[in-house]
Design a protein around this motif. Structure first.
Motif, PDB file in Angstrom:
ATOM      1  N   ASP A   1      -7.749   9.572   1.941  1.00  0.00           N
ATOM      2  CA  ASP A   1      -8.592   8.610   2.303  1.00  0.00           C
ATOM      3  C   ASP A   1      -7.558   7.251   2.823  1.00  0.00           C
ATOM      4  OD1 ASP A   1     -10.882   9.868   1.657  1.00  0.00           O
ATOM      5  OD2 ASP A   1     -11.191   9.005  -0.217  1.00  0.00           O
ATOM      6  N   GLU A   2      -6.529   7.099   2.030  1.00  0.00           N
ATOM      7  CA  GLU A   2      -5.855   5.881   1.894  1.00  0.00           C
ATOM      8  C   GLU A   2      -4.746   5.915   3.233  1.00  0.00           C
ATOM      9  OE1 GLU A   2      -3.883   4.910  -1.432  1.00  0.00           O
ATOM     10  OE2 GLU A   2      -5.811   5.228  -2.898  1.00  0.00           O
TER      11      GLU A   2
ATOM     12  N   GLY B   1       0.797  -1.294   0.021  1.00  0.00           N
ATOM     13  CA  GLY B   1       0.037  -0.049  -0.089  1.00  0.00           C
ATOM     14  C   GLY B   1       1.027   1.265   0.102  1.00  0.00           C
TER      15      GLY B   1
ATOM     16  N   GLN C   1      -7.245  10.950  -2.859  1.00  0.00           N
ATOM     17  CA  GLN C   1      -6.941   9.327  -2.673  1.00  0.00           C
ATOM     18  C   GLN C   1      -5.969   9.110  -1.361  1.00  0.00           C
ATOM     19  OE1 GLN C   1      -5.013   8.242  -6.344  1.00  0.00           O
ATOM     20  NE2 GLN C   1      -6.892   7.501  -7.173  1.00  0.00           N
TER      21      GLN C   1
END
Length: 347
Positions: free
Chosen positions: A332-333, A293, A329
């Motif tokens: 959120d991640e 990730g 993004q």
């Protein structure tokens, strides 16, 4: 010894020279690695950059103290100003700094970079800046230095004594005419520290602060709430900044468009490398979602920086949509990935 070079390593962070200079010293010593990965988790950003033409800064945050001044446990630090050095004759400056290097001190000299031929500001308007000296060759009359060159690349190079003296003399004149403030000259000696294992508590505190968009570091000495945004909230102000760039907002002062994105990429890179270190050292177990990730976030952050560089060359307006997409993004991640890291550290 007519020539001396103290050990330096290509620093892991170059967005601002306060990191590049100090980390180029400590990174040359393996014992500093746990300390490094215990830090450099938090980000901060200027909030009020659309007021009074203020400049926007996005940077790593390790508390309010000046990183150049007594804020690294592995560096013995001394600092002086031009008032203290005013009785040192100009032609004595090369020997004075060569002697400090010979005694094991790295020197970060405040001078006018516009007098240094490798600099982007060479022969332009005065540019007060710090120059990092890590060696000299007396027979060749040069210092070994690190700086950003005219192409914007941070590298090691040689500065002739004559250019160094011209830069010092120009700074003396700027100070005499009150055209700039004295930001001091620093001397660093690397001193081995007592064992510094990876600090889980410090890391977890910084991770939580990042997720919550706050800081608890050094609040006893200052109140940061009105001036700076922290952690995940930095994305709100980055979006505000690039909206102002896209709309040619007249309130926007000095711009550092690419630097903001470079620092953002360095943050993701440091997080990814930290996770790899923790896994390799057995501090946390391997977790594919976490490892892959952050590698993916890092890759997208680097691509975003590179796309913006190309935009500056050919004016690709679509880059602003990509900026917004990536900021959303990451916003959120990252909390999900950081919370997973906290859980693994708490074990």
């Amino acid at each position: 010894m007519n020539a001396v070079q103290l050990p330096v390593l290509n620093p892991p962070l170059k967005g601002f020279l306060r990191w590049a200079y100090t980390l180029s010293i400590t990174s040359a010593h393996e014992e500093t690695i746990p300390w490094c990965y215990s830090n450099f988790i938090q980000l901060s950003c200027t909030k009020k950059f659309l007021e009074n033409g203020r400049q926007c800064f996005v940077d790593f945050f390790r508390g309010k103290p000046n990183e150049l001044n007594f804020n690294n446990p592995f560096l013995l630090t001394c600092s002086v100003n031009y008032t203290i050095l005013e009785n040192l004759a100009l032609d004595a400056w090369p020997k004075f700094f060569a002697d400090q290097i010979r005694n094991g001190y790295y020197c970060v000299v405040f001078l006018d970079e516009a007098k240094l031929s490798p600099a982007a500001s060479y022969q332009k308007a005065p540019f007060p800046h710090h120059l990092f000296l890590y060696g000299f060759d007396w027979d060749e009359s040069v210092f070994y230095a690190s700086m950003f060159d005219h192409t914007g690349v941070y590298r090691n190079l040689q500065i002739p004594f004559r250019e160094f003296q011209d830069a010092v003399q120009s700074m003396r004149q700027l100070l005499k005419e009150s055209l700039t403030a004295d930001h001091h000259t620093y001397f660093y000696k690397y001193e081995p520290h007592a064992p510094y294992p990876f600090d889980k508590t410090a890391a977890i505190d910084q991770l939580r602060d990042y997720i919550n968009g706050e800081t608890r570091l050094n609040r006893i000495n200052y109140n940061p709430d009105d001036e700076e945004a922290f952690g995940i909230k930095v994305y709100d102000y980055l979006q505000m900044y690039y909206d102002a760039v896209e709309n040619n907002d007249s309130r926007l002062g000095d711009r550092n468009d690419v630097r903001h994105l470079h620092v953002l990429w360095e943050h993701k890179k440091m997080m990814s490398e930290r996770i790899g270190y923790l896994v390799d050292e057995g501090i946390i177990p391997y977790d594919e979602e976490l490892v892959e990730g952050y590698k993916d976030v890092t890759k997208r952050a680097m691509k975003l920086r590179d796309q913006y560089i190309r935009h500056e060359i050919r004016n690709d307006k679509e880059v602003f949509e990509r900026l917004k997409l990536r900021f959303d993004q990451f916003r959120d991640e990252e909390p999900v990935l950081m919370q997973k890291l906290i859980t693994l550290l708490e074990g």
